[in-house]
Design a protein around this motif. Structure first.
Motif, PDB file in Angstrom:
ATOM      1  N   GLY A 166      -8.376  -5.866  -8.027  1.00  0.00           N
ATOM      2  CA  GLY A 166      -7.350  -5.966  -7.001  1.00  0.00           C
ATOM      3  C   GLY A 166      -5.995  -5.497  -7.480  1.00  0.00           C
ATOM      4  O   GLY A 166      -5.251  -4.835  -6.737  1.00  0.00           O
ATOM      5  N   SER A 167      -5.675  -5.803  -8.728  1.00  0.00           N
ATOM      6  CA  SER A 167      -4.375  -5.420  -9.278  1.00  0.00           C
ATOM      7  C   SER A 167      -4.191  -3.903  -9.309  1.00  0.00           C
ATOM      8  O   SER A 167      -3.075  -3.403  -9.110  1.00  0.00           O
ATOM      9  N   LEU A 168      -5.249  -3.167  -9.567  1.00  0.00           N
ATOM     10  CA  LEU A 168      -5.151  -1.708  -9.609  1.00  0.00           C
ATOM     11  C   LEU A 168      -4.791  -1.141  -8.235  1.00  0.00           C
ATOM     12  O   LEU A 168      -4.037  -0.172  -8.141  1.00  0.00           O
ATOM     13  N   PHE A 169      -5.324  -1.750  -7.177  1.00  0.00           N
ATOM     14  CA  PHE A 169      -4.949  -1.322  -5.830  1.00  0.00           C
ATOM     15  C   PHE A 169      -3.474  -1.610  -5.572  1.00  0.00           C
ATOM     16  O   PHE A 169      -2.763  -0.798  -4.965  1.00  0.00           O
ATOM     17  N   MET A 170      -3.001  -2.774  -6.014  1.00  0.00           N
ATOM     18  CA  MET A 170      -1.586  -3.101  -5.856  1.00  0.00           C
ATOM     19  C   MET A 170      -0.716  -2.113  -6.607  1.00  0.00           C
ATOM     20  O   MET A 170       0.308  -1.632  -6.080  1.00  0.00           O
ATOM     21  N   LEU A 171      -1.090  -1.776  -7.840  1.00  0.00           N
ATOM     22  CA  LEU A 171      -0.316  -0.819  -8.622  1.00  0.00           C
ATOM     23  C   LEU A 171      -0.265   0.539  -7.938  1.00  0.00           C
ATOM     24  O   LEU A 171       0.799   1.172  -7.877  1.00  0.00           O
ATOM     25  N   ALA A 172      -1.404   0.986  -7.397  1.00  0.00           N
ATOM     26  CA  ALA A 172      -1.432   2.274  -6.697  1.00  0.00           C
ATOM     27  C   ALA A 172      -0.482   2.257  -5.500  1.00  0.00           C
ATOM     28  O   ALA A 172       0.242   3.230  -5.252  1.00  0.00           O
ATOM     29  N   ALA A 173      -0.472   1.153  -4.758  1.00  0.00           N
ATOM     30  CA  ALA A 173       0.428   1.042  -3.608  1.00  0.00           C
ATOM     31  C   ALA A 173       1.885   1.048  -4.048  1.00  0.00           C
ATOM     32  O   ALA A 173       2.731   1.709  -3.429  1.00  0.00           O
ATOM     33  N   PHE A 174       2.194   0.344  -5.133  1.00  0.00           N
ATOM     34  CA  PHE A 174       3.563   0.309  -5.633  1.00  0.00           C
ATOM     35  C   PHE A 174       4.027   1.703  -6.091  1.00  0.00           C
ATOM     36  O   PHE A 174       5.174   2.085  -5.857  1.00  0.00           O
ATOM     37  N   VAL A 175       3.152   2.421  -6.756  1.00  0.00           N
ATOM     38  CA  VAL A 175       3.504   3.770  -7.206  1.00  0.00           C
ATOM     39  C   VAL A 175       3.811   4.661  -6.009  1.00  0.00           C
ATOM     40  O   VAL A 175       4.797   5.421  -6.000  1.00  0.00           O
ATOM     41  N   TYR A 176       2.989   4.574  -4.973  1.00  0.00           N
ATOM     42  CA  TYR A 176       3.230   5.384  -3.775  1.00  0.00           C
ATOM     43  C   TYR A 176       4.558   4.998  -3.128  1.00  0.00           C
ATOM     44  O   TYR A 176       5.367   5.882  -2.773  1.00  0.00           O
ATOM     45  N   LEU A 177       4.807   3.714  -2.967  1.00  0.00           N
ATOM     46  CA  LEU A 177       6.055   3.259  -2.350  1.00  0.00           C
ATOM     47  C   LEU A 177       7.258   3.689  -3.176  1.00  0.00           C
ATOM     48  O   LEU A 177       8.302   4.081  -2.627  1.00  0.00           O
ATOM     49  N   TYR A 178       7.122   3.616  -4.482  1.00  0.00           N
ATOM     50  CA  TYR A 178       8.194   4.037  -5.386  1.00  0.00           C
ATOM     51  C   TYR A 178       8.590   5.486  -5.127  1.00  0.00           C
ATOM     52  O   TYR A 178       9.781   5.812  -5.041  1.00  0.00           O
ATOM     53  N   PHE A 179       7.597   6.349  -4.945  1.00  0.00           N
ATOM     54  CA  PHE A 179       7.906   7.762  -4.727  1.00  0.00           C
ATOM     55  C   PHE A 179       8.427   8.058  -3.328  1.00  0.00           C
ATOM     56  O   PHE A 179       8.909   9.165  -3.064  1.00  0.00           O
ATOM     57  N   GLN A 180       8.351   7.067  -2.432  1.00  0.00           N
ATOM     58  CA  GLN A 180       8.913   7.259  -1.092  1.00  0.00           C
ATOM     59  C   GLN A 180      10.380   6.864  -1.008  1.00  0.00           C
ATOM     60  O   GLN A 180      11.039   7.164  -0.008  1.00  0.00           O
ATOM     61  N   THR A 181      10.887   6.185  -2.036  1.00  0.00           N
ATOM     62  CA  THR A 181      12.279   5.755  -2.007  1.00  0.00           C
ATOM     63  C   THR A 181      13.203   6.934  -2.243  1.00  0.00           C
ATOM     64  O   THR A 181      12.857   7.899  -2.925  1.00  0.00           O
ATOM     65  N   ALA A 182      14.396   6.827  -1.668  1.00  0.00           N
ATOM     66  CA  ALA A 182      15.375   7.910  -1.799  1.00  0.00           C
ATOM     67  C   ALA A 182      15.955   7.928  -3.196  1.00  0.00           C
ATOM     68  O   ALA A 182      16.155   6.888  -3.832  1.00  0.00           O
ATOM     69  N   GLY A 183      16.238   9.117  -3.709  1.00  0.00           N
ATOM     70  CA  GLY A 183      16.818   9.262  -5.035  1.00  0.00           C
ATOM     71  C   GLY A 183      18.305   8.954  -5.047  1.00  0.00           C
ATOM     72  O   GLY A 183      18.966   8.915  -4.016  1.00  0.00           O
ATOM     73  N   THR A 184      18.838   8.699  -6.221  1.00  0.00           N
ATOM     74  CA  THR A 184      20.268   8.479  -6.415  1.00  0.00           C
ATOM     75  C   THR A 184      20.746   9.395  -7.516  1.00  0.00           C
ATOM     76  O   THR A 184      19.984  10.145  -8.119  1.00  0.00           O
ATOM     77  N   GLU A 185      22.031   9.338  -7.806  1.00  0.00           N
ATOM     78  CA  GLU A 185      22.582  10.164  -8.872  1.00  0.00           C
ATOM     79  C   GLU A 185      22.030   9.760 -10.233  1.00  0.00           C
ATOM     80  O   GLU A 185      21.919  10.570 -11.142  1.00  0.00           O
ATOM     81  N   LEU A 186      21.711   8.479 -10.387  1.00  0.00           N
ATOM     82  CA  LEU A 186      21.266   7.993 -11.690  1.00  0.00           C
ATOM     83  C   LEU A 186      19.765   8.088 -11.873  1.00  0.00           C
ATOM     84  O   LEU A 186      19.282   8.223 -12.992  1.00  0.00           O
ATOM     85  N   HIS A 189      14.130   7.720  -8.184  1.00  0.00           N
ATOM     86  CA  HIS A 189      13.647   6.766  -7.184  1.00  0.00           C
ATOM     87  C   HIS A 189      13.980   5.357  -7.639  1.00  0.00           C
ATOM     88  O   HIS A 189      14.575   5.162  -8.704  1.00  0.00           O
ATOM     89  N   SER A 190      13.560   4.351  -6.848  1.00  0.00           N
ATOM     90  CA  SER A 190      13.827   2.961  -7.194  1.00  0.00           C
ATOM     91  C   SER A 190      12.600   2.113  -6.878  1.00  0.00           C
ATOM     92  O   SER A 190      11.913   2.352  -5.873  1.00  0.00           O
ATOM     93  N   SER A 191      12.342   1.119  -7.716  1.00  0.00           N
ATOM     94  CA  SER A 191      11.254   0.174  -7.463  1.00  0.00           C
ATOM     95  C   SER A 191      11.794  -1.214  -7.114  1.00  0.00           C
ATOM     96  O   SER A 191      11.045  -2.186  -7.127  1.00  0.00           O
ATOM     97  N   ASN A 192      13.094  -1.298  -6.781  1.00  0.00           N
ATOM     98  CA  ASN A 192      13.683  -2.570  -6.382  1.00  0.00           C
ATOM     99  C   ASN A 192      13.117  -3.009  -5.038  1.00  0.00           C
ATOM    100  O   ASN A 192      12.833  -2.198  -4.168  1.00  0.00           O
TER     101      ASN A 192
END
Length: 486
Positions: A166-186, A189-192
């Motif tokens: 189950g944890s691997l599915f959660m990690l895959a979802a988090f990675v996808y969501l992470y790459f959907q976040t908008a970038g910043t100058e620093l 992406h963000s995983s907050n």
């Protein structure tokens, strides 16, 4: 600073315990857990009951990737931290009459697990949450595998595989969501968690992310049909490990749903809420019916836990305030009741060397203190008014009825079924004539009362003064609903 102290103190104490040989390890571990509880109480006293994240620390972890060591507590987190820090000292104290081989390793693992549990409840970064999610798994795996029963190795392996899967599915979802976040100058992406809350995704995308996340959380809770690891693991694990699993660790899954599923993919939740409610209600009926048929005390409570979690799951997926607040208070109540019941079963087993109901009976004739405490915890579990279980089940069923009256009517059967299996258990164990195993059964010792009396106090405190706890989580739950319904 308070959050960091809560997080790191048990890990530091675990390292100290590892250096202590013999019986001194348990005493140091117990003192360390009391200190942790005192820190949590200090945080509660200084907590402002609003929707903000307090005692926050946010420092770069992997700065260029936008991953931060971000921790903090809102009302939802604080209740889970209070539950964890209240129960762990009692779980450690309950083990004092057990002679575990290599006690310094056993108690160090318990403390390391507490760090993982606290980390899950205070993490405000997705990858930090995942890190502590896995950290909490490792100590309980070794505790169950080393000090468990005869079938501990295959049973623990099954539990480990289920959870990692189950944890691997959660990690895959988090990675996808992470790459959907908008970038910043620093950072790119963000995983907050707040960055995840601000994402806008279409219904189809949210649908598959929903199942990736829900699978991980449903296995941990567990929700039917992802429960098959649970009864054997609870039965074969040493009592203290079972207490940690049932009293606290399953709350990780429920908390994950509330924090990381409902507000992140609201369209996916609305699409699949009915399905989850049906699975949860099936779990209520299934767990209750199987509990009625059990003869082993530990397995009976294990199946009853499936039923209780099913109701909590149903309530929180109604996406209304009553359901979510009911879920919060019932997590506290279930943790308190189930730890107390497992300890009473441990007391009975140590005196009689059996957990079979048919081999017991007549215990109440010589144990007024045990009988009263056992009955109070049992009544809390079946939601008797003025006890902690009544508040949670009333709010949960109110939320389910508000969502769908048919679902509410079926879910309400939990009250009747719980009374059947709990009262049947109490009658078979405590009443009737004494058996060979229960001849000379002694009442509670001072040490056993020291574990059970705080639990009994909390049964009535939550039942009589629920606003003590509901007021802490209410603003955060309200904000959560506003994010879901945006």
């Amino acid at each position: 600073m308070i959050t960091a102290l809560l997080l790191f103190w048990p890990a530091l104490a675990a390292l100290l315990v590892l250096l202590i040989k013999g019986e001194g390890a348990k005493k140091v571990a117990f003192i360390a857990t009391l200190v942790e509880f005192a820190i949590a109480l200090f945080a509660t006293v200084n907590f402002v009951p609003d929707a903000t994240t307090q005692f926050a620390i946010d420092v770069p972890w992997v700065e260029r990737a936008g991953i931060g060591f971000s921790i903090g507590m809102d009302g939802i987190s604080l209740l889970m931290v209070l539950l964890t820090t209240f129960l762990v000292p009692l779980i450690v104290l309950s083990s004092f009459k057990h002679d575990y081989k290599n006690p310094h390793v056993f108690y160090a693992l318990v403390l390391f697990m507490q760090t993982g549990l606290i980390g899950v409840f205070v993490a405000m970064d997705a990858f930090l949450f995942y890190f502590f999610w896995e950290v909490a798994l490792i100590p309980i795996y070794f505790i169950a595998a080393i000090w468990g029963g005869a079938r501990r190795i295959p049973v623990t392996f099954k539990f480990f595989v289920y959870t990692i899967f189950g944890s691997l599915f959660m990690l895959a979802a988090f990675v996808y969501l992470y790459f959907q976040t908008a970038g910043t100058e620093l950072a790119a992406h963000s995983s907050n968690v707040n960055a995840f809350y601000q994402l806008t995704m279409d219904s189809a995308t949210q649908s598959w992310i929903f199942w990736f996340l829900f699978l991980a959380f449903a296995i941990k809770m567990p929700v039917f049909p992802f429960h098959t690891w649970q009864p054997d693991t609870y039965t074969e694990s040493p009592t203290q490990a079972t207490m940690l699993l049932a009293g606290i660790m399953l709350k990780m899954g429920i908390y994950g749903v509330i924090r990381w599923l409902l507000p992140v993919v609201p369209l996916g939740v609305s699409q699949w809420a009915d399905t989850v409610l049906v699975l949860s209600i099936i779990g209520i009926i299934y767990g209750s019916v199987i509990a009625i048929r059990q003869h082993d005390l530990k397995r009976l409570i294990a199946y009853s836990s499936i039923a209780h979690v099913g109701l909590i799951s149903a309530g929180i997926f109604t996406l209304n305030e009553q359901g979510l607040q009911g879920g919060m208070i019932q997590m506290l109540s279930h943790g308190i009741n189930v730890v107390g019941l497992f300890f009473i079963i441990d007391i009975i087993f140590r005196r009689t060397n059996t957990r079979e109901i048919s081999n017991l009976g007549g215990i109440t004739q010589t144990t007024p203190a045990l009988s009263i405490v056992f009955l109070i915890l049992l009544m809390g579990s079946i939601a008797l008014p003025l006890t902690n279980g009544f508040i949670g089940e009333f709010l949960l069923l109110s939320g389910v009825f508000q969502y769908n009256y048919i679902f509410g009517a079926v879910a309400g059967m939990t009250i009747i079924l719980a009374a059947v299996y709990m009262l049947r258990m109490f009658q078979g164990v405590m009443f009737g004539t004494k058996s060979e195993a229960t001849e000379g059964f002694a009442d509670l010792t001072f040490h056993e009362k020291a574990v059970l009396i705080p639990l009994v106090i909390m049964v009535f405190w939550i039942g009589l003064f629920p606003n003590t706890f509901l007021s802490i989580s209410e603003p955060a739950v309200g904000q959560l609903l506003s994010i879901i319904n945006r």
